[in-house]
Design a protein around this motif. Structure first.
Motif, short mmCIF file in Angstrom:
data_model
loop_
_atom_site.label_atom_id
_atom_site.label_comp_id
_atom_site.label_asym_id
_atom_site.label_seq_id
_atom_site.Cartn_x
_atom_site.Cartn_y
_atom_site.Cartn_z
N GLU A 187 0.84 -1.20 0.00
CA GLU A 187 0.00 0.00 0.00
C GLU A 187 0.87 1.25 0.00
N SER A 188 0.37 2.32 -0.60
CA SER A 188 1.10 3.57 -0.56
C SER A 188 1.07 4.10 0.87
N THR A 189 1.96 5.00 1.16
CA THR A 189 2.05 5.58 2.50
C THR A 189 0.74 6.26 2.89
N THR A 190 0.15 7.01 1.95
CA THR A 190 -1.10 7.71 2.24
C THR A 190 -2.22 6.72 2.53
N GLU A 191 -2.33 5.68 1.71
CA GLU A 191 -3.36 4.66 1.94
C GLU A 191 -3.17 3.98 3.30
N ALA A 192 -1.93 3.70 3.64
CA ALA A 192 -1.63 3.05 4.92
C ALA A 192 -2.00 3.96 6.09
N LEU A 193 -1.74 5.26 5.96
CA LEU A 193 -2.09 6.20 7.03
C LEU A 193 -3.60 6.30 7.20
N VAL A 194 -4.32 6.36 6.08
CA VAL A 194 -5.78 6.44 6.14
C VAL A 194 -6.35 5.17 6.75
#
Length: 135
Positions: A2-9
């Protein structure tokens, strides 16, 4: 991956689900992450609003933060059916008031580990550990 943004969300969404399931506000629930041997360990800590002491609720290990949070959500959805309830009466060094805390654990030693999490064992005196009856 997962991208960093997706992982944070996804991490934020899972944390909110855990908070909602437990019925504990964000101020009284701490998510502590740390790396251990290429894995991520999540310690979920509760803070009692009355006496402001913190205790371990549960720990999970995953391959990353999201995996550890998913495992924690699974745990909080089923822990009441799989672990016993314990009442621990204790007093902090220097206090004059007896405190009562409740823990879910596999046995009394695990309940005490949750009580003593992150502190010197000499800072708390335990007066009793009681296995609560099943209701």
């Amino acid at each position: 991956m997962e991208s960093t943004t997706e992982a944070l969300v996804e991490s934020a969404r899972l944390q909110k689900q855990i908070e909602n399931h437990l019925g504990i506000s964000g101020n009284s629930l701490l998510f502590e992450f740390r790396q251990l041997d290429n894995k991520t360990r999540l310690d979920l800590i509760t803070v009692n609003p009355r006496h402001h002491q913190s205790f371990l609720f549960h720990s999970e290990t995953g391959y990353d933060r999201v995996d550890a949070l998913r495992k924690m959500l699974d745990y909080v959805q089923r822990y009441r059916d799989q672990e016993s309830s314990y009442t621990v009466q204790w007093m902090a060094r220097g206090d004059k008031e007896l405190n009562t805390s409740y823990f879910r654990a596999r046995n009394m030693y695990e309940a005490l580990d949750k009580l003593y999490y992150g502190r010197d064992m000499n800072t708390i005196t335990v007066f009793s550990v009681v296995l609560n009856p099943v209701s």
